[in-house]
Design an enzyme around this catalytic site. Structure first.
Site, PDB file in Angstrom:
ATOM      1  N   SER A   1     104.258  11.490 -38.135  1.00  0.00           N
ATOM      2  CA  SER A   1     104.810  10.356 -37.386  1.00  0.00           C
ATOM      3  C   SER A   1     104.095  10.224 -36.048  1.00  0.00           C
ATOM      4  CB  SER A   1     106.328  10.520 -37.235  1.00  0.00           C
ATOM      5  OG  SER A   1     106.910   9.353 -36.702  1.00  0.00           O
TER       6      SER A   1
ATOM      7  N   HIS B   1     110.635   4.487 -39.166  1.00  0.00           N
ATOM      8  CA  HIS B   1     109.854   4.334 -40.404  1.00  0.00           C
ATOM      9  C   HIS B   1     110.578   3.495 -41.466  1.00  0.00           C
ATOM     10  CE1 HIS B   1     106.565   6.762 -39.006  1.00  0.00           C
ATOM     11  NE2 HIS B   1     107.441   7.643 -38.563  1.00  0.00           N
TER      12      HIS B   1
END
Length: 307
Positions: free
Chosen positions: A91, A197
């Site tokens: 991430s 996300h």
């Protein structure tokens, strides 16, 4: 010679005092925080080293603080002569990986993460999203439960063969978590501001891409693995779009690990706070060295393990 890959930590791994030891010992590590302070326009080192927790845990602070900590560990590792053939970030860790591999400068890295964190914080404040880590189930089973749950909930982090993170509207996530509990599986609520996300972050992606378009991106100087694709990234020609997509797309970490194993990587060295990725590597890949570097003790252990 064994191939080394550097892994860069993601959100949720932060703690007060992270990287302080490394900055005290290695001038190049301290220089990362000096550049971070300058680029961000405020003292992120003060928040990272001294807190308080509630300040550090805000998305707008935790993302640049984790990135600074990871890159401080990167500089310390280089100072100790540890070499690397590839990078991967989880991430937000992908931004530290971009700096480490020469895709962007350190200054532009902090410019990007500042814009990303601010956009995601704003999107989080305007949505009621949540994330849960589901432990002990195959990803396909997690996908099935999400599909059968009313409302918006989807798998967003494919972390290991036994850990998948789900995200979405809070009510749908709670309903899915209850189903996993009925199946006698652990569903741990994550300490994050919203459903990262997932499509709940679309407004953040739209806002962030405007900053990304002002930055110069270069091809990576070493192997660079992509969360969005789950494989090594070969085409760096449209990074603003790729990074905007990254905000709303699942992190395909298990696919990346499989690709790294195929490429012959032996030593997996996590740089940054805590050792979440080290744990994921150990659960997923057998017969590999997985170590983390976040302070002097872990640095010494890492050197002993990989030399």
């Amino acid at each position: 010679m064994a191939k080394n890959i550097f892994l860069f930590s993601g959100q949720g791994s932060q703690y007060v005092g992270m990287a302080k030891e490394l900055c005290d010992k290695y001038p190049a590590a301290k220089a990362v925080f000096d550049k971070a302070n300058e680029s961000l326009g405020y003292d992120i080192a003060e928040i990272a080293f001294n807190g308080p927790d509630e300040e550090l845990n805000k998305t707008v602070n935790s993302q640049p603080a984790i990135m600074a900590c990871s890159l401080a560990a990167f500089e310390a590792a280089k100072a100790e002569g540890i070499t690397f053939d590839g990078v991967v970030g989880h991430s937000l860790g992908e931004y530290a990986a971009m700096v480490a591999s020469g895709v962007v400068t350190l200054e532009d890295g902090f410019k990007l993460i500042k814009a990303r964190a601010a956009a995601m914080q704003k999107a989080a404040e305007n949505s009621s999203g949540a994330m849960y880590a589901i432990i002990g189930l195959d990803a396909s089973e997690v996908e099935k439960v999400c599909e059968e749950t009313e409302g918006y909930v989807v798998p967003v982090n494919y972390n290991s063969s036994v850990q998948t993170v789900i995200a979405g509207d809070s009510a749908a996530c709670e309903a899915a978590a209850a189903k996993f509990a009925e199946m006698k599986k652990k569903a741990i609520k994550l300490n994050v501001a919203s459903a990262f996300h997932s499509k709940l972050m679309q407004s953040a992606a739209d806002e962030f891409i405007e900053t990304a378009k002002t930055v110069e991106f270069k091809p990576a100087e070493v192997d660079f693995y992509s969360n969005v694709l789950g494989v090594k990234l070969e085409d760096f020609s449209n990074m603003p779009e790729m990074l905007a997509k990254h905000i709303v797309s699942p992190v395909k970490f298990t696919s990346e690990l499989a690709e790294m194993e195929k490429a012959g990587y032996e030593n997996f060295i996590e740089l940054g706070p805590n050792k979440v990725l080290t744990g994921l590597v150990k659960k997923t890949l057998k017969g590999k060295n997985a170590v983390n570097i976040e302070n002097i003790a872990t640095m010494e252990k890492a050197i002993d393990t990989i030399r």
